[in-house]
Design an enzyme around this catalytic site. Structure first.
Site, PDB file in Angstrom:
ATOM      1  N   HIS A   1     105.154 -34.574  67.213  1.00 31.09           N
ATOM      2  CA  HIS A   1     103.731 -34.711  67.523  1.00 31.09           C
ATOM      3  C   HIS A   1     102.893 -33.926  66.505  1.00 31.09           C
ATOM      4  CE1 HIS A   1     104.485 -36.419  71.650  1.00 31.09           C
ATOM      5  NE2 HIS A   1     105.675 -35.921  71.347  1.00 31.09           N
TER       6      HIS A   1
ATOM      7  N   ASP B   1     109.955 -29.960  70.410  1.00 25.97           N
ATOM      8  CA  ASP B   1     110.790 -29.046  71.180  1.00 25.97           C
ATOM      9  C   ASP B   1     111.856 -28.558  70.214  1.00 25.97           C
ATOM     10  OD1 ASP B   1     109.323 -29.889  73.353  1.00 25.97           O
ATOM     11  OD2 ASP B   1     111.052 -30.493  74.562  1.00 25.97           O
TER      12      ASP B   1
ATOM     13  N   SER C   1     117.466 -32.500  64.129  1.00 22.50           N
ATOM     14  CA  SER C   1     117.005 -32.320  62.762  1.00 22.50           C
ATOM     15  C   SER C   1     116.089 -31.122  62.666  1.00 22.50           C
ATOM     16  CB  SER C   1     116.312 -33.595  62.271  1.00 22.50           C
ATOM     17  OG  SER C   1     116.202 -33.583  60.874  1.00 22.50           O
TER      18      SER C   1
END
Length: 263
Positions: A142, A86, A226
Site C-alpha cells: 500500500h 505487514d 519479499s
C-alpha cells in the site's frame, strides 16, 4: 517434515526451471490441499480475512489474499508516513553521499538499486528503511504517503532470498534482484518505494491505476515473501520514536513524519 518443505518452497533461492515448476505448483488446483497446513504452520490470522482458509483454490490465492476493509486502520496525520506492508523492519539508516548503505554488515549501493543517476541524486544523504515480508505476512503493498507518481520502472531478472540471512550472506540482493521501483512526489519532497522480489521473476504485480496515490491505497502485491525498501529524500523524514529494529509492523501504522527539508 512439512515445515522444512514449505521453507524450501518459499525461502530458498531458485533458478529458471525450479522457479517455473514451483510457480506452476502454487497456481495449480492440487496446491489447495496444502493451504490449511500452510496456514496452520505459518500461523496466519483467520480474523483478518472474510473467508475460511479452506476456501482458497490454490496456494497462490492464499499468498495474495485480501483483508477485511477494517483490518488495517491507516494513521490519519496529514504528514505521517505509514508502513506500506505487514512486515518486520529489518534496518533503518542514512544513505551516504557515495550512495552506499550498510545492511546487516554488508554494503549496498543505492545507485545500483535504482539504476538511474538522475533519480539517485535527490536521495544522497537521505534515509533508507528495509521492511521484510515472510511467507506468513499479508503480501499486498500500500502507499505509505499521499503523493503523485513521477516515475515507475523495473530492473533485474533473477531473485534470491531477502530474509535476514539473504541480506547478510547474499550477493547484493537488494540491488540485483528483480524489482519494481515507484517514485512519488509529496508536498515535502520525494520518496521511492522499491519492491524487491524474493522468488520468481514475475512475483511483483502492480495493481494501482493512475498517477495519484492516497495513503493506505493498494499499489501492488508480492506472490511470495519479499522486501520493500523505502528511500527518503535528504532532510524530509523524521522517524517515529517508537520505531526500532527488528520490529513487527502492519500496514497503516506510523513509521514517522514528513517535514520540509531544513526545518
Amino acid at each position: 517434515m512439512i515445515q522444512p518443505f514449505y521453507r524450501l518452497l518459499i525461502e530458498l533461492t531458485n533458478g529458471r526451471w525450479t522457479s517455473f515448476l514451483l510457480k506452476r505448483f502454487a497456481r495449480s488446483k492440487v496446491s489447495r490441499f496444502a493451504v490449511p497446513s500452510f496456514a496452520r504452520i505459518y500461523q496466519l490470522n483467520q480474523e483478518d480475512i472474510e473467508n475460511s482458509f479452506r476456501d482458497f483454490p490454490t496456494l497462490h490465492d492464499l499468498f495474495i489474499r485480501k483483508l477485511r476493509k477494517d483490518a488495517r486502520p491507516i494513521d490519519k496525520d496529514s504528514n505521517s508516513v505509514v508502513s506500506p506492508v505487514d512486515a518486520v523492519i529489518e534496518d533503518i539508516g542514512p544513505i551516504k553521499k557515495t550512495s552506499e548503505i550498510v545492511v546487516k554488515g554488508k554494503i549496498y549501493s543505492i545507485d545500483e538499486m535504482l539504476g538511474n543517476r538522475s533519480v539517485l541524486e535527490k536521495y544522497l544523504n537521505g534515509t533508507y528503511m528495509i521492511l521484510y515480508l515472510s511467507p506468513s505476512h499479508y503480501h499486498r503493498i500500500h502507499s505509505p504517503v499521499d503523493g503523485t507518481i513521477t516515475k515507475q520502472w523495473t530492473l533485474g531478472r533473477k531473485s534470491y532470498p531477502v530474509n535476514k540471512w539473504g541480506l547478510k550472506y547474499g550477493v547484493r540482493t537488494l540491488a540485483k534482484n528483480y524489482r519494481v521501483i515507484t517514485e512519488a512526489e509529496t508536498e515535502f519532497g520525494h520518496i521511492a518505494v522499491v519492491k524487491v522480489g524474493a522468488m520468481f521473476v514475475n512475483s511483483i504485480e502492480t495493481t494501482h491505476k493512475g498517477s495519484r496515490l492516497e495513503k493506505g491505497e493498494e499499489m501492488a502485491y508480492f506472490s511470495f515473501g519479499s522486501t520493500v525498501v523505502l528511500l527518503f529524500e535528504k532532510g524530509i523524514f523524521e522517524m517515529d520514536s517508537a520505531i526500532h529494529t527488528p520490529k513487527e509492523i502492519k500496514v497503516g501504522e506510523k513509521l514517522g513524519t514528513l517535514q520540509k527539508s531544513g526545518t
